[in-house]
Design a protein around this motif. Structure first.
Motif, mmCIF file in Angstrom:
data_model
loop_
_atom_site.group_PDB
_atom_site.id
_atom_site.type_symbol
_atom_site.label_atom_id
_atom_site.label_comp_id
_atom_site.label_asym_id
_atom_site.label_seq_id
_atom_site.Cartn_x
_atom_site.Cartn_y
_atom_site.Cartn_z
ATOM 1 N N PRO A 126 47.501 29.034 35.265
ATOM 2 C CA PRO A 126 47.098 29.026 37.135
ATOM 3 C C PRO A 126 46.315 30.066 36.978
ATOM 4 N N LEU A 127 46.426 31.224 36.489
ATOM 5 C CA LEU A 127 45.841 32.547 37.261
ATOM 6 C C LEU A 127 44.632 32.688 36.019
ATOM 7 N N GLY A 128 44.595 31.563 34.624
ATOM 8 C CA GLY A 128 43.996 32.422 33.471
ATOM 9 C C GLY A 128 42.358 32.506 34.247
ATOM 10 N N ALA A 129 41.971 31.803 35.147
ATOM 11 C CA ALA A 129 40.095 31.993 35.328
ATOM 12 C C ALA A 129 40.661 32.839 36.110
ATOM 13 N N ALA A 130 41.008 33.367 36.862
ATOM 14 C CA ALA A 130 40.866 33.972 38.580
ATOM 15 C C ALA A 130 40.194 35.424 37.918
ATOM 16 N N GLN A 131 40.338 36.074 37.353
ATOM 17 C CA GLN A 131 40.199 36.911 37.724
ATOM 18 C C GLN A 131 39.076 37.877 37.520
ATOM 19 N N ALA A 132 37.480 36.718 37.313
ATOM 20 C CA ALA A 132 35.864 37.944 37.204
ATOM 21 C C ALA A 132 35.736 36.948 39.181
ATOM 22 N N ARG A 133 36.625 36.091 40.048
ATOM 23 C CA ARG A 133 36.421 35.981 40.816
ATOM 24 C C ARG A 133 36.950 37.113 41.652
ATOM 25 N N ARG A 134 38.473 37.407 42.141
ATOM 26 C CA ARG A 134 39.331 38.216 42.301
ATOM 27 C C ARG A 134 38.981 39.603 42.318
ATOM 28 N N GLY A 135 38.691 40.353 43.863
ATOM 29 C CA GLY A 135 38.462 42.190 43.377
ATOM 30 C C GLY A 135 37.165 42.913 42.352
ATOM 31 N N SER A 165 48.540 44.127 51.918
ATOM 32 C CA SER A 165 46.831 43.931 51.982
ATOM 33 C C SER A 165 45.693 43.521 51.012
ATOM 34 N N SER A 166 44.924 43.820 50.926
ATOM 35 C CA SER A 166 44.334 42.932 50.098
ATOM 36 C C SER A 166 43.929 43.551 48.764
ATOM 37 N N ASP A 167 44.399 44.778 48.766
ATOM 38 C CA ASP A 167 44.330 46.066 47.137
ATOM 39 C C ASP A 167 46.339 45.591 46.877
ATOM 40 N N SER A 168 46.807 45.568 47.819
ATOM 41 C CA SER A 168 48.440 44.950 47.752
ATOM 42 C C SER A 168 48.491 43.523 47.002
ATOM 43 N N ARG A 169 47.162 43.269 46.946
ATOM 44 C CA ARG A 169 47.241 41.342 46.905
ATOM 45 C C ARG A 169 46.971 41.211 45.391
ATOM 46 N N ARG A 170 45.881 41.805 45.658
ATOM 47 C CA ARG A 170 45.269 42.289 43.794
ATOM 48 C C ARG A 170 46.071 42.584 43.254
ATOM 49 N N HIS A 171 46.784 44.072 42.842
ATOM 50 C CA HIS A 171 47.259 44.126 42.275
ATOM 51 C C HIS A 171 48.923 43.001 42.303
ATOM 52 N N ALA A 172 49.280 42.866 43.418
ATOM 53 C CA ALA A 172 50.285 41.338 43.378
ATOM 54 C C ALA A 172 50.291 40.795 41.881
ATOM 55 N N LEU A 173 48.705 39.540 41.774
ATOM 56 C CA LEU A 173 47.575 39.130 41.122
ATOM 57 C C LEU A 173 48.132 39.321 40.377
ATOM 58 N N ARG A 174 47.611 40.405 39.578
ATOM 59 C CA ARG A 174 47.539 41.005 38.485
ATOM 60 C C ARG A 174 48.994 40.957 37.619
ATOM 61 N N VAL A 175 49.517 41.161 37.920
ATOM 62 C CA VAL A 175 51.965 41.340 38.111
ATOM 63 C C VAL A 175 51.833 40.012 37.508
ATOM 64 N N LEU A 176 51.472 39.030 38.345
ATOM 65 C CA LEU A 176 51.602 37.594 38.697
ATOM 66 C C LEU A 176 50.802 36.298 37.252
ATOM 67 N N ARG A 235 61.347 46.857 39.112
ATOM 68 C CA ARG A 235 62.009 46.874 40.182
ATOM 69 C C ARG A 235 59.983 46.065 40.747
ATOM 70 N N ALA A 236 58.598 46.696 40.680
ATOM 71 C CA ALA A 236 57.907 45.861 40.702
ATOM 72 C C ALA A 236 57.541 44.489 40.490
ATOM 73 N N TYR A 237 57.749 44.141 39.116
ATOM 74 C CA TYR A 237 57.392 42.812 38.418
ATOM 75 C C TYR A 237 58.917 42.583 39.108
ATOM 76 N N GLU A 238 60.049 42.467 39.620
ATOM 77 C CA GLU A 238 61.228 41.606 40.017
ATOM 78 C C GLU A 238 60.747 41.361 41.924
ATOM 79 N N LYS A 239 59.810 42.184 42.482
ATOM 80 C CA LYS A 239 59.821 41.610 43.643
ATOM 81 C C LYS A 239 58.567 40.992 43.445
ATOM 82 N N GLU A 240 57.367 40.902 43.194
ATOM 83 C CA GLU A 240 56.156 39.977 42.897
ATOM 84 C C GLU A 240 57.033 38.766 42.389
#
Length: 398
Positions: free
Chosen positions: A156-165, A128-139, A64-69
């Motif tokens: 497209p999010l492969g290089a984003a981890q070090a920069r985000r959150g 929220s910023s925490d929820s956005r970070r969670h959404a991007l981790r799922v995606l 359900r969480a994955y489907e939402k994102e």
């Protein structure tokens, strides 16, 4: 980016039932992997999404969480980016993150509104910023899956981890695996120590054991507890029906080999045999009760020569090997030394996944080797899948 003429955001079910024009279906997405046949039955983005969601149990909280994102992203991609998910870029994902922080009012509705209601919307309000970070981790995991099954070329999010959150102390603190080059240098440092201590009795045997443990963990992805409890009798050879070659596996369920095995590639096997030989034991005539990771006095003890190594012992062996590697590299490669000092035994499991992905091995096979609970699709395919798994693992030799 501006919202297209299409009115309100749609649910996944609505998108599938109504269909999409070819340019939005994902059949010709700019990030599609056309060099390989996808390992999932998907020619469109909606089919790829269904395959990914299908890896989680139906009705589970995870699904359900994955489907939402992914539903939120899909609706945004069609309405705002005007492109399929399989054409999204890193810039698009940055725009989507900004969108989540302030979605328009007509994209928001109270949480209790059912998805089959005409009043449903993807968001309840600003995320929220925490929820956005969670959404991007799922995606990010979603895109990694599609890359792993050869549906997409890049994440497209492969290089984003070090920069985000993350921590402000830089990308080195984000690393949770050992890159191939650093692993090669670590192994070389341990090899040098083995050569230096060759005439030093127990000190040499300890180094040989360290080298073996690191090679086996990096080439198999085993958990340290699994390695600690393994004995030589758990290793067995089988003949590949496709190539006719002899392949080796490690049985983790001693009562029924076919239920849970891992491929034991030539590099891992050679490391075990080398350690045995260093201890004066013929690898082909070894007692099956002999631990894969022997105690230093294992072969000198008459009353209890086959006592199992503990998980804590494996931890200590790995930490000492990492410390030796860090010390050897601190003058020439201080960044490498820093990474090794932060590393833990579990990093080798992540390292296995990363290196296998880098050499192009498909994610479902990697997951079969790691035996993650969320991957169930290969449960009924044992021998043929094992041979394919072995050929995949054998291509990695570090």
């Amino acid at each position: 980016m501006h919202e297209s003429a299409s009115c309100l955001p749609r649910t996944l079910k609505d998108i599938v039932s109504a269909g999409l024009p070819d340019e939005l279906s994902g059949q010709a997405g700019s990030n599609r992997d056309y060099d390989f046949e996808p390992l999932i039955p998907a020619q469109t983005d909606s089919q790829a999404i269904a395959a990914w969601l299908g890896e989680s149990p139906d009705g589970s909280a995870t699904r359900r969480a994955y489907e939402k994102e992914v539903q939120r992203l899909y609706a945004w991609a069609l309405a705002y980016a005007g492109k399929p998910i399989s054409s999204l870029t890193r810039g698009d994902m940055d725009a989507y993150e900004l969108f989540m922080s302030a979605p328009p009012l007509h994209w928001c509705a109270p949480r209790y509104v059912r998805r089959d209601s005409a009043e449903w919307r993807p968001f309840e309000g600003p995320v929220s910023s925490d929820s956005r970070r969670h959404a991007l981790r799922v995606l990010k995991a979603f895109f990694a899956y599609l890359v792993g099954v050869h549906y997409l070329v890049r994440n497209p999010l492969g290089a984003a981890q070090a920069r985000r959150g993350g921590s402000s102390s830089g990308p080195l603190t984000q690393l949770r695996y050992i890159p191939r080059g650093l692993l090669t240098r670590l192994l070389a440092a341990l090899e040098d120590e083995c050569a230096r201590l060759k005439a030093s009795g127990e000190a040499h045997l300890e180094m040989e054991r360290m080298l073996m443990v690191i090679r086996v963990l990096a080439n198999t992805g085993l958990r340290r507890g699994e390695l600690a409890s393994a004995v030589m009798g758990d290793l067995y050879a089988d003949r590949d029906a496709v190539t006719g070659a002899e392949h080796w596996f490690l049985a983790l369920n001693k009562r029924e080999r076919s239920s849970e095995v891992v491929a034991f590639n030539p590099t891992a096997l050679a490391a075990v045999f080398r350690c045995l030989s260093a201890n004066g034991v013929n690898p082909y005539k070894v007692d099956p009760r002999t631990p894969l990771v022997p105690k230093l006095d294992c072969y000198a003890v008459i009353d209890e020569p086959y006592s199992a190594t503990t998980e804590q012992t494996i931890y200590n062996i790995v930490q000492k090997a990492l410390s030796i590697g860090a010390k050897a590299l601190e003058n020439t490669n201080p960044n490498d030394a820093h990474v090794l000092r932060r590393a833990t035994p579990y990093w080798f499991r992540r390292t296995f996944v990363t290196l296998m992905t880098e050499i192009g091995q498909p994610l479902p096979l990697i997951n079969r080797q790691l035996r993650h609970a969320s991957i169930n699709t290969t449960a009924g395919y044992v021998r043929a899948e094992n041979y394919e798994l072995y050929r995949a693992a054998a291509s990695l030799a570090v």
